[in-house]
Design an enzyme around this catalytic site. Sequence first.
Site, mmCIF file in Angstrom:
data_model
loop_
_atom_site.group_PDB
_atom_site.id
_atom_site.type_symbol
_atom_site.label_atom_id
_atom_site.label_comp_id
_atom_site.label_asym_id
_atom_site.label_seq_id
_atom_site.Cartn_x
_atom_site.Cartn_y
_atom_site.Cartn_z
ATOM 1 N N ARG A 1 0.809 -1.223 0.000
ATOM 2 C CA ARG A 1 0.000 0.000 0.000
ATOM 3 C C ARG A 1 0.836 1.264 0.000
ATOM 4 O O ARG A 1 0.589 2.192 -0.767
ATOM 5 C CB ARG A 1 -0.921 0.031 1.228
ATOM 6 C CG ARG A 1 -2.238 -0.611 1.036
ATOM 7 C CD ARG A 1 -2.867 -0.864 2.387
ATOM 8 N NE ARG A 1 -1.965 -1.638 3.225
ATOM 9 C CZ ARG A 1 -1.774 -2.931 3.098
ATOM 10 N NH1 ARG A 1 -2.459 -3.600 2.196
ATOM 11 N NH2 ARG A 1 -0.938 -3.582 3.865
ATOM 12 N N THR A 2 1.820 1.328 0.879
ATOM 13 C CA THR A 2 2.539 2.595 1.067
ATOM 14 C C THR A 2 3.287 2.992 -0.204
ATOM 15 O O THR A 2 3.166 4.120 -0.683
ATOM 16 C CB THR A 2 3.506 2.500 2.263
ATOM 17 O OG1 THR A 2 2.772 2.045 3.400
ATOM 18 C CG2 THR A 2 4.114 3.845 2.579
ATOM 19 N N LYS B 1 25.643 -3.853 -1.692
ATOM 20 C CA LYS B 1 27.111 -3.775 -1.833
ATOM 21 C C LYS B 1 27.729 -3.106 -0.618
ATOM 22 O O LYS B 1 28.930 -2.839 -0.602
ATOM 23 C CB LYS B 1 27.466 -2.978 -3.093
ATOM 24 C CG LYS B 1 26.938 -3.581 -4.381
ATOM 25 C CD LYS B 1 27.187 -2.618 -5.532
ATOM 26 C CE LYS B 1 26.422 -3.055 -6.774
ATOM 27 N NZ LYS B 1 26.301 -1.990 -7.751
ATOM 28 N N ARG C 1 11.367 3.898 2.982
ATOM 29 C CA ARG C 1 11.007 2.874 3.970
ATOM 30 C C ARG C 1 12.259 2.063 4.245
ATOM 31 O O ARG C 1 12.997 1.692 3.314
ATOM 32 C CB ARG C 1 9.897 1.963 3.462
ATOM 33 C CG ARG C 1 9.743 0.735 4.349
ATOM 34 C CD ARG C 1 8.447 0.024 4.164
ATOM 35 N NE ARG C 1 7.361 0.801 4.727
ATOM 36 C CZ ARG C 1 6.139 0.304 4.938
ATOM 37 N NH1 ARG C 1 5.883 -0.945 4.639
ATOM 38 N NH2 ARG C 1 5.184 1.052 5.432
ATOM 39 N N HIS D 1 5.625 5.894 11.389
ATOM 40 C CA HIS D 1 5.006 5.776 10.064
ATOM 41 C C HIS D 1 4.054 6.965 9.934
ATOM 42 O O HIS D 1 2.841 6.807 9.942
ATOM 43 C CB HIS D 1 4.255 4.435 9.978
ATOM 44 C CG HIS D 1 3.866 4.030 8.592
ATOM 45 N ND1 HIS D 1 4.120 4.822 7.485
ATOM 46 C CD2 HIS D 1 3.230 2.926 8.130
ATOM 47 C CE1 HIS D 1 3.669 4.191 6.407
ATOM 48 N NE2 HIS D 1 3.123 3.049 6.776
#
Lengths: 306, 138
Positions: free
Chosen positions: A51-52, A80, A101, A129
């Site tokens: 969703r986000t 890396k 995120r 959030h």
Amino acid sequence: MRHLIDIRDLGRAELDALLERAEDIISAPKEYSDSCRGKTLATLFYEPSTRTRLSFEAAMYELGGNVLGFASADSSSVSKGETIADTVRVVSEYCDVIAMRHPKEGAPLVASRHATVPVINAGDGGHNHPTQTLTDLLTVKREKGKVGSLTVGFCGDLKFGRTVHSLINALSLYEDIKLVLVSPEELRLPGYTYKDVILKNGMESEMTTSLQEVIGELDVLYMTRVQKERFFNEEDYMRLRDSYILTPQLLARAKPDLCVMHPLPRVNEISQEVDSDPRAAYFRQAANGKHVRKALILKLLEEAAR
Amino acid sequence: MNIDEITDGIVIDHITAGRSMAIYRFLGLDKLDCQVAMIQNATSRKMGRKDIIKIDRLIDIDFDVIGCIDPGITIDVIKGGKLAEKRHVDLPETVTGVLVCKNPRCVTSSERGLPQVFRLTDRENKIYRCAYCDSRAK
């Protein structure tokens, strides 16, 4: 440079302005369809999200902007060994705003210190959030016509649920909110949230283990999922996961204009039979997320241009 | 017990009894080549028992470290055998590079070169939280 890392970065006036802007976008989407022409959003998602990430991307496309980025750490230079600081320094050259995120708590804050464009925290582990909280506030506003003077119930995992802590923080800025905190003893709201937010702001509150007893007094019911990943012990999770299940029978005890919310994804805590009840607002809530993210992107880009 | 007067140096006084060794280690006093005296369980009218550290040299003291370990300490700076300055150490608002975040999900556990920063969130209960993840210092 203005960023959004924690919902507490925004004051009451700014929250109200964002909600108002989001409602304006919903009522007249075409007026905003070119607002971000020539602008680029970078979605740096170091862990999976449905969703986000999609709502951020949809929001930017609907504002006429472009999107670039990655959807997992495997497909970025982090595999890396690149630091967050180096990644955002480079990505800042390719975009106008970043949504990040990250599984590590505090990662977006680190990013904001090295980026030369605004950074939006799109979720950092179990920590913050803030755009979910904006989504929740917009949903309350649209469903109830106001954010203040409401009895808001939170049900389920109030201990680990980051969305619960953030929303309680945001609601503390509004007048006459009564909180009803429904959870098993083991998943009660942490003492510091109770003390630092509820007591400090003089919010009225009630704690209980029974949803059945209090559902009739609620204007808003915020259901949460008991998250398996927060438990070290499988037995505890199995014992607590189905503590509360919202069914049509339980909902029959609620007010006719109750607003049922859930940050999604749900597992068992809301029966699918509830979905067709007009009081079930959780899918409308998910839709609101796109619009409030549009309002946020516009605000941060406008402030960066000043 | 007699310990010589200091001419130019520092007296760290009103240390909670038993904490002087932690302060000795944090300040790296073992690395000094001057005289350092550590008095444990000295009688105190205010505190009952206290520890005292006397350093026979003027050195730079990291007040953040001391305030974090034991707020309430006083630091006397002695110059020419006289008290030149008396400082009361309080809990600092922010401490950098002293406490370490124990939250395995904190960004400090993976990001190279990131300083450990803690903020005082509850003065009454002396609670510090990580500036990145909000975890309580242990």
